[in-house]
Write a protein that holds these residues in place. Structure first.
Motif, PDB file in Angstrom:
ATOM      1  N   ILE A 100     -33.302  20.334  10.549  1.00  0.00           N
ATOM      2  CA  ILE A 100     -32.368  19.204  10.465  1.00  0.00           C
ATOM      3  C   ILE A 100     -32.632  18.479   9.153  1.00  0.00           C
ATOM      4  N   PRO A 101     -31.653  18.454   8.256  1.00  0.00           N
ATOM      5  CA  PRO A 101     -31.883  17.809   6.958  1.00  0.00           C
ATOM      6  C   PRO A 101     -31.907  16.286   7.047  1.00  0.00           C
ATOM      7  N   PRO A 102     -32.537  15.630   6.081  1.00  0.00           N
ATOM      8  CA  PRO A 102     -32.532  14.167   6.052  1.00  0.00           C
ATOM      9  C   PRO A 102     -31.100  13.631   6.103  1.00  0.00           C
ATOM     10  N   PRO A 132     -47.112  16.595  17.236  1.00  0.00           N
ATOM     11  CA  PRO A 132     -48.337  16.237  16.512  1.00  0.00           C
ATOM     12  C   PRO A 132     -48.149  16.189  14.997  1.00  0.00           C
ATOM     13  N   PHE A 133     -46.916  16.420  14.519  1.00  0.00           N
ATOM     14  CA  PHE A 133     -46.675  16.529  13.087  1.00  0.00           C
ATOM     15  C   PHE A 133     -45.673  15.509  12.534  1.00  0.00           C
ATOM     16  N   PRO A 138     -39.353  16.304  11.963  1.00  0.00           N
ATOM     17  CA  PRO A 138     -38.579  15.061  12.049  1.00  0.00           C
ATOM     18  C   PRO A 138     -38.006  14.763  13.433  1.00  0.00           C
ATOM     19  N   CYS A 139     -38.872  14.433  14.377  1.00  0.00           N
ATOM     20  CA  CYS A 139     -38.412  14.126  15.729  1.00  0.00           C
ATOM     21  C   CYS A 139     -37.503  12.898  15.741  1.00  0.00           C
ATOM     22  N   LEU A 165     -34.167   6.520  10.401  1.00  0.00           N
ATOM     23  CA  LEU A 165     -32.836   7.100  10.210  1.00  0.00           C
ATOM     24  C   LEU A 165     -32.042   6.306   9.178  1.00  0.00           C
ATOM     25  N   ALA A 166     -32.166   4.981   9.220  1.00  0.00           N
ATOM     26  CA  ALA A 166     -31.462   4.136   8.242  1.00  0.00           C
ATOM     27  C   ALA A 166     -31.970   4.411   6.828  1.00  0.00           C
TER      28      ALA A 166
END
Length: 179
Positions: A100-102, A132-133, A138-139, A165-166
């Protein structure tokens, strides 16, 4: 998974940390209220492992995470993660989340569908809650149905998730599926 060292580093959202071993990154930590809290969490997660200076590969990752948390798009998907001890389902969820990209989001249900198990949205959420990462995996880019924030296990909960996210320019409230 043998961790060789870990280090604390400043970001726009607070002091994060990362741990490494021969197999890659063994863990990462989003900020606690204060740097002392983040340091304490790392000491608890990696007992007997000394805080130290990161090797070049980890230093480059730290630079990328700092840039990402300043709002500069960075792709962390090629980061070598040490998945030793990570359950197979969780690993599949993390590997998909890495794509999932930024500035983009998926829902827990969309991830479950992409994994071939459309009824596993709750299990996806549980896997991401145990990530754990973070923020490398990017959860924070995974939302509940209808674009709602859903849970977030980092300090600050959903507020921290929405802040991240913002920073990335994502607008989950009006874009239910951006990927």
């Amino acid at each position: 998974m043998q961790t060789l060292g870990w280090t604390l580093f400043d970001t726009a959202i607070g002091a994060c940390a990362v741990a490494w071993g021969e197999g890659g990154i063994t863990g990462a930590q989003l900020p606690q209220v204060h740097a002392t809290g983040t340091r304490s969490r790392m000491r608890h997660r990696f007992p007997g492992v000394a805080e130290g200076s990161p090797p070049p590969e980890v230093a480059a990752l730290i630079d990328a995470v700092q840039a990402l948390l300043r709002g500069e798009p960075r792709d962390l998907s090629a980061t070598r993660l040490d998945f030793d001890g990570v359950p197979a389902f969780h690993r599949r969820v993390y590997e998909l989340a890495l794509t999932i990209p930024p500035g983009r989001v998926l829902s827990y249900g969309e991830i479950a569908q992409r994994l071939g198990d459309p009824g596993a949205a709750r299990a996806v959420g549980q896997a991401l809650g145990a990530n754990p990462f973070a923020p490398i995996v990017p959860c924070h880019r995974v939302l509940a149905a209808g674009g709602r924030a859903g849970g977030f296990s980092a300090h600050g909960g959903a507020e921290t998730k929405l802040k991240m996210l913002a920073i990335e320019g994502a607008r989950p409230d009006d874009q239910p599926s951006l990927f």
